[in-house]
Design an enzyme around this catalytic site. Structure first.
Site, PDB file in Angstrom:
ATOM      1  N   HIS A  96       0.848  -1.185   0.000  1.00 43.14           N
ATOM      2  CA  HIS A  96       0.000   0.000   0.000  1.00 43.14           C
ATOM      3  C   HIS A  96       0.889   1.243   0.000  1.00 43.14           C
ATOM      4  O   HIS A  96       2.108   1.157   0.053  1.00 43.14           O
ATOM      5  CB  HIS A  96      -0.870   0.042   1.269  1.00 43.14           C
ATOM      6  CG  HIS A  96      -1.943  -0.987   1.328  1.00 43.14           C
ATOM      7  ND1 HIS A  96      -3.276  -0.685   1.143  1.00 43.14           N
ATOM      8  CD2 HIS A  96      -1.898  -2.328   1.576  1.00 43.14           C
ATOM      9  CE1 HIS A  96      -3.998  -1.788   1.272  1.00 43.14           C
ATOM     10  NE2 HIS A  96      -3.186  -2.801   1.531  1.00 43.14           N
ATOM     11  N   GLU A 137       3.134   0.224   4.050  1.00 47.98           N
ATOM     12  CA  GLU A 137       2.725   1.536   3.550  1.00 47.98           C
ATOM     13  C   GLU A 137       3.996   2.180   3.027  1.00 47.98           C
ATOM     14  O   GLU A 137       4.885   2.553   3.807  1.00 47.98           O
ATOM     15  CB  GLU A 137       2.086   2.384   4.653  1.00 47.98           C
ATOM     16  CG  GLU A 137       0.766   1.845   5.186  1.00 47.98           C
ATOM     17  CD  GLU A 137      -0.407   2.069   4.243  1.00 47.98           C
ATOM     18  OE1 GLU A 137      -0.215   2.746   3.206  1.00 47.98           O
ATOM     19  OE2 GLU A 137      -1.501   1.570   4.544  1.00 47.98           O
TER      20      GLU A 137
END
Length: 424
Positions: free
Chosen positions: A306, A381
């Protein structure tokens, strides 16, 4: 006949215009606000529920929190008045978000780009990624197998590859990427992983590639990913239609404490969890693929890519409850973060999803770890940092350094998990 021809011509022009319409973010501002009190938290919770002109990157939860908010141009004056009326400390990260988007679209490779010109200096659309995967499978059939999970909501295939160099009783690493459409750096990083595993001349990488089998899907939300190029650069969800609004946040749709926290029951919200757990075709495709292979392929590692915020996280997202191997995952994640800092200087934070970013339910990692008992489960992330002025609009010049540091972190995760006996 002439009239009919003209009508058909006009209809074709109208349809072409509709397909070419793109969302605009002219004069949209990005704010970082500091919620210093309970009053501030409650204020922004109410604002989040009351308006669609302010898009929150996260949730207003606790005093002391910093929150990034995207404010559309026509609401900037009202938002600024609100900040000053309630003495909310803030700074403006970006004054015109559309400028970033325009620059980002200019970094996209033409759809006509042949597969042998695929690289990590530009962003590539869905068909280009699939063409490259197909080329690899065609040219290297002894180690690359093209995979297809099945079709998406709008009938697009969900393609990936299996990389296997042979070997007995190997475990597999499953990589899920692109579940949130606007996070372009995720598919770019996944394809970089594939390239490194197949073609790196580094002996350590070659050893990594051969010590496991790899199941990598760069774009598990193909409808949303395609729409982020043709319709709305900031689109997050899939493209399922619910009345007047579209899309389910697929990373809130898995049957793991579904819709209990950090998710919405409103189809018009960016974090809509769907009408029921695992309601979406894309979710079902991922679940079926992993469930049917978790034993036969010995999947012991589940990684999800992500952006943004520079985090390396593990379950759970829905609860502060600690997974049974919390200590190992905490230590492994920190070593991966340390490896990134060593090679690039970038600071990544590691911890459980609940502790590190915000509570959320229905995530794929919680499902993989909690229900399928896949022990090594991490979410990345990727770049940029938590207070990034670019949000998800990462420049193409960042693709290679981002992917390089993430791959080094994956190498560390696999090596450390192996040392602890997870792949026996």
């Amino acid at each position: 006949m002439l009239i009919l021809w003209l009508l058909l011509l006009l209809l074709g022009i109208a349809q072409a215009d509709i397909s070419a319409i793109q969302a605009r973010y002219d004069h949209t501002r990005i704010y970082s606000v500091h919620l210093e009190s309970v009053e501030h938290v409650e204020l922004f919770q109410k604002l989040s529920a009351a308006t669609d002109s302010c898009i929150f990157m996260g949730y207003a939860r606790v005093p002391g929190q910093k929150l990034t908010v995207m404010v559309s141009g026509q609401k900037v004056a009202d938002f600024d008045d609100l900040l000053h009326s309630y003495n909310v400390s803030h700074r403006i990260l970006n004054h015109n978000f559309q400028e970033l988007i325009d620059a980002n679209y200019a970094e996209v490779a033409p759809e006509s780009t042949p597969a042998d010109e695929f690289d990590w200096k530009r962003y590539f659309q869905l068909d280009n990624i699939y063409a490259w995967l197909e080329k690899l499978a065609r040219e290297e059939p002894e180690r690359v197998t093209l995979l297809d999970m099945g079709t998406s909501t709008q009938g697009l295939p969900i393609k990936g590859v299996r990389i296997a160099f042979g070997g007995e009783n190997l475990t597999s690493v499953f990589v899920e990427s692109g579940i949130h459409a606007r996070e372009w750096i995720a598919p770019a990083t996944a394809t970089y992983f594939i390239e490194q595993l197949l073609h790196s001349s580094d002996p350590a990488v070659q050893s990594l590639a051969r010590s496991h089998n790899w199941l990598i899907f760069p774009t598990v939300n193909p409808d949303g990913y395609r729409y982020s190029f043709t319709g709305d650069r900031m689109w997050r969800k899939n493209r399922n239609l619910f009345g007047i609004c579209r899309g389910v946040d697929l990373n809130r749709n898995f049957p793991s404490s579904w819709n209990t926290t950090g998710a919405s029951g409103n189809p018009c919200y960016y974090d809509f969890s769907g009408p029921s757990a695992a309601s979406e075709l894309e979710t079902q495709r991922i679940m079926h693929f992993v469930e049917t292979r978790v034993q036969s392929d010995r999947i012991r590692t589940y990684l999800s890519l992500h952006s943004y915020s520079q985090l390396i996280m593990f379950p759970y997202g829905y609860s502060a409850e600690r997974v049974e191997n919390y200590a190992d995952l905490k230590e492994i994640g920190q070593k991966a973060a340390d490896r990134i800092k060593e090679i690039s200087g970038r600071v990544y934070k590691s911890g459980s999803i609940y502790e590190t970013i915000y509570p959320s339910s229905g995530g794929s990692k919680d499902w993989a770890h909690g229900q399928l008992k896949i022990p090594i489960t991490f979410t990345f992330e990727l770049r940029g940092p938590p207070q990034s002025r670019e949000l998800f609009i990462l420049s193409a010049k960042e693709i290679e350094p981002t992917a390089r540091e993430a791959f080094a972190a994956v190498q560390t995760i696999v090596e450390e998990a192996s040392k602890r006996g997870y792949y026996q």
